[in-house]
Design an enzyme around this catalytic site. Structure first.
Site, PDB file in Angstrom:
ATOM      1  N   LYS A 186       6.531 -11.266  -2.333  1.00  0.00           N
ATOM      2  CA  LYS A 186       6.369 -12.553  -1.639  1.00  0.00           C
ATOM      3  C   LYS A 186       7.071 -13.676  -2.411  1.00  0.00           C
ATOM      4  CE  LYS A 186       1.991 -11.143   0.477  1.00  0.00           C
ATOM      5  NZ  LYS A 186       0.540 -11.106   0.280  1.00  0.00           N
ATOM      6  N   GLY A 244      -5.359 -10.991   7.191  1.00  0.00           N
ATOM      7  CA  GLY A 244      -6.316 -10.863   8.292  1.00  0.00           C
ATOM      8  C   GLY A 244      -5.588 -10.821   9.616  1.00  0.00           C
ATOM      9  N   LYS A 294       6.969  -7.859   3.893  1.00  0.00           N
ATOM     10  CA  LYS A 294       7.489  -8.535   2.684  1.00  0.00           C
ATOM     11  C   LYS A 294       8.372  -7.607   1.856  1.00  0.00           C
ATOM     12  CE  LYS A 294       3.070  -7.221   1.898  1.00  0.00           C
ATOM     13  NZ  LYS A 294       1.775  -7.564   2.440  1.00  0.00           N
ATOM     14  N   VAL A 306       4.766 -13.774   4.158  1.00  0.00           N
ATOM     15  CA  VAL A 306       4.136 -14.443   3.003  1.00  0.00           C
ATOM     16  C   VAL A 306       3.010 -15.330   3.495  1.00  0.00           C
ATOM     17  CG1 VAL A 306       4.467 -15.949   1.000  1.00  0.00           C
ATOM     18  CG2 VAL A 306       6.376 -14.548   1.825  1.00  0.00           C
ATOM     19  N   GLY A 359     -13.004  -4.297   2.675  1.00  0.00           N
ATOM     20  CA  GLY A 359     -11.774  -4.080   3.446  1.00  0.00           C
ATOM     21  C   GLY A 359     -10.635  -4.985   3.017  1.00  0.00           C
ATOM     22  N   GLU A 411      -6.741  -2.232  -0.221  1.00  0.00           N
ATOM     23  CA  GLU A 411      -6.477  -0.974   0.465  1.00  0.00           C
ATOM     24  C   GLU A 411      -6.996   0.190  -0.375  1.00  0.00           C
ATOM     25  OE1 GLU A 411      -2.394  -0.982   1.647  1.00  0.00           O
ATOM     26  OE2 GLU A 411      -2.525  -3.117   2.044  1.00  0.00           O
TER      27      GLU A 411
HETATM   28  P1  NAP Z   1      -1.795  -1.142   9.370  1.00  0.00           P
HETATM   29  O1  NAP Z   1      -3.122  -1.624   9.830  1.00  0.00           O
HETATM   30  O2  NAP Z   1      -1.739  -0.036   8.393  1.00  0.00           O
HETATM   31  O3  NAP Z   1      -0.968  -0.730  10.676  1.00  0.00           O
HETATM   32  C1  NAP Z   1       0.258  -0.081  10.623  1.00  0.00           C
HETATM   33  C2  NAP Z   1       0.598   0.406  12.025  1.00  0.00           C
HETATM   34  O4  NAP Z   1       1.887   0.997  11.997  1.00  0.00           O
HETATM   35  C3  NAP Z   1      -0.353   1.442  12.580  1.00  0.00           C
HETATM   36  O5  NAP Z   1      -0.562   1.210  13.951  1.00  0.00           O
HETATM   37  C4  NAP Z   1       0.392   2.771  12.363  1.00  0.00           C
HETATM   38  O6  NAP Z   1       0.112   3.724  13.369  1.00  0.00           O
HETATM   39  C5  NAP Z   1       1.811   2.335  12.510  1.00  0.00           C
HETATM   40  N1  NAP Z   1       2.723   3.135  11.702  1.00  0.00           N
HETATM   41  C6  NAP Z   1       2.847   3.122  10.350  1.00  0.00           C
HETATM   42  N2  NAP Z   1       3.835   3.954   9.964  1.00  0.00           N
HETATM   43  C7  NAP Z   1       4.321   4.503  11.099  1.00  0.00           C
HETATM   44  C8  NAP Z   1       5.355   5.435  11.357  1.00  0.00           C
HETATM   45  N3  NAP Z   1       6.067   5.993  10.371  1.00  0.00           N
HETATM   46  N4  NAP Z   1       5.615   5.751  12.647  1.00  0.00           N
HETATM   47  C9  NAP Z   1       4.918   5.201  13.649  1.00  0.00           C
HETATM   48  N5  NAP Z   1       3.913   4.300  13.452  1.00  0.00           N
HETATM   49  C10 NAP Z   1       3.626   3.968  12.196  1.00  0.00           C
HETATM   50  O7  NAP Z   1      -0.934  -2.329   8.752  1.00  0.00           O
HETATM   51  P2  NAP Z   1      -1.155  -3.898   8.966  1.00  0.00           P
HETATM   52  O8  NAP Z   1      -2.228  -4.352   8.038  1.00  0.00           O
HETATM   53  O9  NAP Z   1      -1.262  -4.199  10.407  1.00  0.00           O
HETATM   54  O10 NAP Z   1       0.209  -4.464   8.360  1.00  0.00           O
HETATM   55  C11 NAP Z   1       1.388  -4.474   9.127  1.00  0.00           C
HETATM   56  C12 NAP Z   1       2.445  -5.333   8.393  1.00  0.00           C
HETATM   57  O11 NAP Z   1       1.943  -6.657   8.282  1.00  0.00           O
HETATM   58  C13 NAP Z   1       2.737  -4.906   6.951  1.00  0.00           C
HETATM   59  O12 NAP Z   1       4.095  -5.145   6.661  1.00  0.00           O
HETATM   60  C14 NAP Z   1       1.842  -5.806   6.122  1.00  0.00           C
HETATM   61  O13 NAP Z   1       2.322  -6.004   4.791  1.00  0.00           O
HETATM   62  C15 NAP Z   1       1.958  -7.080   6.923  1.00  0.00           C
HETATM   63  N6  NAP Z   1       0.859  -8.012   6.717  1.00  0.00           N
HETATM   64  C16 NAP Z   1      -0.421  -7.591   6.886  1.00  0.00           C
HETATM   65  C17 NAP Z   1      -1.443  -8.494   6.726  1.00  0.00           C
HETATM   66  C18 NAP Z   1      -2.881  -8.064   6.922  1.00  0.00           C
HETATM   67  O14 NAP Z   1      -3.773  -8.918   6.795  1.00  0.00           O
HETATM   68  N7  NAP Z   1      -3.173  -6.817   7.261  1.00  0.00           N
HETATM   69  C19 NAP Z   1      -1.169  -9.822   6.381  1.00  0.00           C
HETATM   70  C20 NAP Z   1       0.153 -10.230   6.242  1.00  0.00           C
HETATM   71  C21 NAP Z   1       1.172  -9.310   6.410  1.00  0.00           C
HETATM   72  P3  NAP Z   1      -1.372   4.357  13.591  1.00  0.00           P
HETATM   73  O15 NAP Z   1      -2.241   3.198  14.000  1.00  0.00           O
HETATM   74  O16 NAP Z   1      -1.202   5.345  14.664  1.00  0.00           O
HETATM   75  O17 NAP Z   1      -1.766   4.931  12.273  1.00  0.00           O
HETATM   76  N1  HSE Z   2      -2.467  -7.041   0.475  1.00  0.00           N
HETATM   77  C1  HSE Z   2      -2.142  -8.384   0.827  1.00  0.00           C
HETATM   78  C2  HSE Z   2      -3.092  -9.352   0.119  1.00  0.00           C
HETATM   79  C3  HSE Z   2      -2.217  -8.545   2.340  1.00  0.00           C
HETATM   80  O1  HSE Z   2      -4.111  -8.924  -0.435  1.00  0.00           O
HETATM   81  O2  HSE Z   2      -2.811 -10.554   0.077  1.00  0.00           O
HETATM   82  C4  HSE Z   2      -1.394  -9.671   2.868  1.00  0.00           C
HETATM   83  O3  HSE Z   2      -0.040  -9.535   2.631  1.00  0.00           O
END
Ligand code: NAP
Ligand code: HSE
Length: 428
Positions: free
Chosen positions: A205, A302, A105, A132, A187, A190
């Site tokens: 968003k 999630g 986002k 979003v 969890g 963050e």
């Molecule tokens: P995450 O769990 O922190 O995972 C990030 C991944 O990217 C990890 O595998 C990390 O490697 C890798 N990484 C980060 N920086 C890096 C770099 N500079 N070089 C190489 N690898 C790198 O994040 P996530 O929760 O999956 O979120 C990913 C995206 O989805 C974000 O844009 C977030 O806003 C979006 N999103 C997340 C959610 C959610 O529920 N989590 C929901 C909607 C959208 P390592 O594993 O080796 O550390």
């Molecule tokens: N940190 C975001 C939230 C994750 O709490 O909604 C999904 O973008």
């Protein structure tokens, strides 16, 4: 027709792990749906030796971004998060004529127009359904299904972490710090929850949603933003007594030829559906002149819900590669001015701590009158007998933001006023 679509995954965390798992476990289904197999060619991570929930052939992993995106690649799926290096890698992928799918986002809110026009120039696309609302389909409906409408408003709860915290404060009377600590233990929040708590995540968003809804570019800096850390458990109690829930509401509303765009804690009437969206759920309500009111609700985050959104984009991009054509190419067509928050007209909730003695109300009422802010009700709440103070909850009639802020300055300076506990906007 391509027999195989080559995919590179940037990131193997919460979302990347889900996407890698879906690509592996649903390979046959996806290849039937697309008409070609989807091959995961490389995965960029930061830590090569990290223990992962999804077990992949270790030779797929690299910590070298250039190596990850080199060779025969059709779709780059960016799931790193944050602005850098994600933005540069996305730009690079589009410049090389590759489709991009992203859940980012921050990058889309800040650089969306540039990336969309680069994609158009190169005859590909950048798809961002997961940016979003996690698993809620909302980008695609705005781009396509609602595109025949003139949209008058988008009102949304688009941050799960803060919605969880506000729900616990409201239901269980927790203070902000305790509710935040519980969100972190579970969890949801963050380790550094600033982006969620201060409203940056919701503002990114909203920028994306408002840009689509109003066919114009709204950047994060256009959005007036306030976070939730100033809320007290008793604000929820008092709001409930008045018939309201408190939500971190993201609002984009057309007013004549301009737009209000704002994210802040807001009193929402309890009978509205948005007031009932609790816990980590997200919801987006849109008013279209043809569609009427539509509400999208579901898991805003999630691994699996977000994988659902990312994979839908991957399948669309893969179909476009296999069959030709581009999925929903998007253009911003309109110029819309942003209305300053000072010009907002709405009702306000104001909680004050005052000295508990006769005549106090008269001075406060005069300050409101001086700025032509009309009081709808005043309720005296708890009285601290030892300190000889009382708490007042004032609801106003619709008033201009700048008049209410000027009133607050004058009220704060009154000798009988100890403090302004909170000043919240109402969205009826
Ligand atoms: P995450 O769990 O922190 O995972 C990030 C991944 O990217 C990890 O595998 C990390 O490697 C890798 N990484 C980060 N920086 C890096 C770099 N500079 N070089 C190489 N690898 C790198 O994040 P996530 O929760 O999956 O979120 C990913 C995206 O989805 C974000 O844009 C977030 O806003 C979006 N999103 C997340 C959610 C959610 O529920 N989590 C929901 C909607 C959208 P390592 O594993 O080796 O550390
Ligand atoms: N940190 C975001 C939230 C994750 O709490 O909604 C999904 O973008």
């Amino acid at each position: 027709m391509a027999a195989q679509v080559n995919i590179v995954l940037l990131g193997l965390g919460v979302v990347g792990g889900g996407v890698a798992g879906a690509l592996r476990e649903r390979a046959d289904t996806y290849s039937q749906r697309v008409g070609a197999s989807l091959a995961l060619r490389r995965v960029l991570v930061r830590h090569l030796d990290k223990e992962r929930a999804v077990k992949l052939d270790p030779s797929l992993l690299t910590d070298d971004a250039e190596e990850a995106v080199s060779g025969d690649v059709d779709i780059v799926v960016e799931l790193l998060g944050g602005e850098h290096p994600a933005y540069g890698l996305i730009r690079d992928a589009l410049s090389r004529g590759r489709y991009v799918v992203t859940a980012n986002k921050e990058v889309m809110a800040k650089h969306g127009p540039e990336l969309l026009s680069l994609a158009a120039e190169k005859g590909v696309d950048i798809l961002y359904e997961a940016s979003v609302g996690g698993g809620i389909p909302i980008i695609s409906p705005l781009k396509r299904d609602l595109s025949a409408n003139e949209i008058s408003s988008v009102r949304a709860i688009i941050n799960g972490t803060t919605n969880y915290i506000l729900t616990r404060m409201s239901r269980d009377g927790l203070d902000f710090a305790t509710a935040l600590a519980q969100a972190q233990q579970l969890g949801y929040a963050e380790a550094d929850p600033t982006n969620d708590i201060d409203g940056h995540d919701a503002a990114y968003k909203l920028a994306i949603l408002a840009s689509l809804a109003f066919h114009t570019h709204i950047g994060p800096d256009d959005i007036r933003r306030e976070g939730i850390s100033g809320l007290a458990a008793r604000d929820f109690r008092y709001a409930r007594e008045l018939g309201y829930a408190i939500k971190l509401l993201a609002v984009a509303r057309r007013e004549g030829s301009s737009l209000q765009v704002r994210v802040h804690p807001t009193l929402v009437p309890e009978e509205q559906l948005l007031a009932k969206v609790d816990g980590v759920l997200n919801a987006v309500q849109i008013e279209g002149d043809l569609s009427g009111r539509v509400l999208f609700q579901g898991a805003g985050a999630g691994s699996l819900p977000t994988t659902s959104a990312v994979m839908a984009d991957v399948l669309d991009a893969a179909r476009a590669i296999v069959q030709g054509g581009r999925p929903f190419p998007w253009r911003y067509t309109d110029e819309v001015a942003i209305k300053p928050l000072a010009e907002l007209v709405t009702r306000y909730y104001i909680r004050l701590e005052v000295v508990d003695r006769p005549g106090v109300l008269a001075g406060i009422a005069r300050a409101f009158g001086d700025h032509e802010v009309s009081i709808a009700s005043v309720i005296q709440k708890e009285t601290d007998e030892a300190a000889q103070t009382a708490e007042l909850v004032i609801m106003t009639h619709p008033a201009r933001e700048e008049a209410v802020q000027a009133t607050a300055v004058q009220v704060r300076d009154l000798p009988e006023v100890v403090s302004i506990g909170n000043l919240l906007r109402v969205d009826d």
